[in-house]
Scaffold this active site. Sequence first.
Site, short mmCIF file in Angstrom:
data_model
loop_
_atom_site.label_atom_id
_atom_site.label_comp_id
_atom_site.label_asym_id
_atom_site.label_seq_id
_atom_site.Cartn_x
_atom_site.Cartn_y
_atom_site.Cartn_z
N ASP A 81 53.60 46.31 30.37
CA ASP A 81 53.19 45.79 31.68
C ASP A 81 52.62 46.91 32.54
O ASP A 81 51.58 46.76 33.18
CB ASP A 81 54.38 45.15 32.41
CG ASP A 81 54.80 43.84 31.78
OD1 ASP A 81 54.40 43.58 30.63
OD2 ASP A 81 55.54 43.07 32.42
N PRO A 93 52.03 35.50 41.13
CA PRO A 93 53.34 34.87 41.36
C PRO A 93 54.46 35.71 40.73
O PRO A 93 54.30 36.22 39.62
CB PRO A 93 53.22 33.50 40.66
CG PRO A 93 52.09 33.64 39.71
CD PRO A 93 51.18 34.70 40.23
N ALA A 140 55.27 45.02 37.92
CA ALA A 140 54.50 46.22 37.60
C ALA A 140 53.25 46.33 38.49
O ALA A 140 52.87 47.43 38.91
CB ALA A 140 54.10 46.21 36.12
N ALA A 141 52.62 45.18 38.78
CA ALA A 141 51.40 45.21 39.60
C ALA A 141 51.73 45.64 41.04
O ALA A 141 51.01 46.47 41.63
CB ALA A 141 50.72 43.85 39.59
C1 LIG Z 1 59.35 40.90 27.16
C2 LIG Z 1 58.49 42.16 27.28
O1 LIG Z 1 58.02 42.48 25.97
C3 LIG Z 1 57.24 41.91 28.13
C4 LIG Z 1 57.50 41.48 29.54
O2 LIG Z 1 56.28 41.22 30.21
C5 LIG Z 1 59.35 43.27 27.82
C6 LIG Z 1 58.73 44.64 27.66
O3 LIG Z 1 57.71 44.79 26.99
O4 LIG Z 1 59.32 45.58 28.22
#
Ligand SMILES: C[C@@](O)(CCO)CC(=O)[O-]
Length: 334
Positions: free
Chosen positions: A170, A119, A128-129
């Site tokens: 990510d 989602p 990212a995926a």
């Molecule tokens: C909020 C955060 O720490 C994770 C997002 O999935 C942002 C990042 O690591 O760039």
Amino acid sequence: MTAPTDVPIAPDARLHVATHGSAAEPGATGRAGAKAILLGEHAVVYGRPAIAIPVRALGVEAHARPATGPGRLSSTLYHGPIAQAPDRLNVTLTAMRAALAAAGKPDAALDISIDSSVPAERGLGSSAAVSAAVIEAVLGACGLTADDETMHELIQTAERAAHGAPSGLDARTVRARAAVWFDGGRIEPVAVGDDLVFVIADTGVRGRTREAVAAVAERRESDPRGVESALDELGELATALRDDVSTGARDAIGRSMSRAHVLLNGLGVGDPALDHLVHAATAGGALGAKLTGGGRGGCVLALARDAASAHDLSDRLTRAGAAAVWTTTVEGAA
Ligand SMILES: C[C@@](O)(CCO)CC(=O)[O-]
């Protein structure tokens, strides 16, 4: 038949001519999975370590092939010519263009299809995926594969379009197959002493990573001591958690997760819908629960005592109003 060997390769990209492929089937597929951050979101942006886990139930598959006319995109968000794709597909298009540029074919026309069960905007690494899968597919359609570092840099190019200055957590985790320790921009595997069963519950509220990252930065300006102390504690919790994961100390893991949720709320990235599901999870027997990802919406990650109780916990979270619930197990060595 092997892929063509005369593909122009941009000089600074570490790309290799694919050893598989067929002239009769010129297309290529790329895949990546969802991720959940066990501990360390936001703190990683300021150099603290984090632990993330793959969510195997959710993934993305992208397919790319040379187009006969102008390239087309097909996904749940949009079907049509790539040249007319709406702005909300900016991340996907950035990923595609970055891969084509790295392949030395910036003007190549491709038909790309994307099938994702991750989602979007729920803190599970959807952007990212999708980027990882598209980049792998596009490079594959050019007869190329990339090493891990090149893939990472290309995914990060797309991630910057998604939320400014991503830590890289990510981008690394969506291609990982097991729990990872992230520190200084790199990952390494985490030893897992015993199976850990997690339930992920979606608040149904869009997560707003870019906004949440900006809110932490602003708070750090106005209250540097308070924010640094919270970030330090998150870093210490991640370090302790790594040991607890390696020994299978579930109660301690749960406590660290719940403490992290309190700290993240203090950083201003919480949301009432997240708190509601965190409370429902702990009332329903979870050993600990926290928001996962950027926050301000998105998902809650809860640690169940075992697989049987994960079932009851999922029911409880659904009754509490979760828009969707998934279970994911991080397998231990035993
Ligand atoms: C909020 C955060 O720490 C994770 C997002 O999935 C942002 C990042 O690591 O760039």
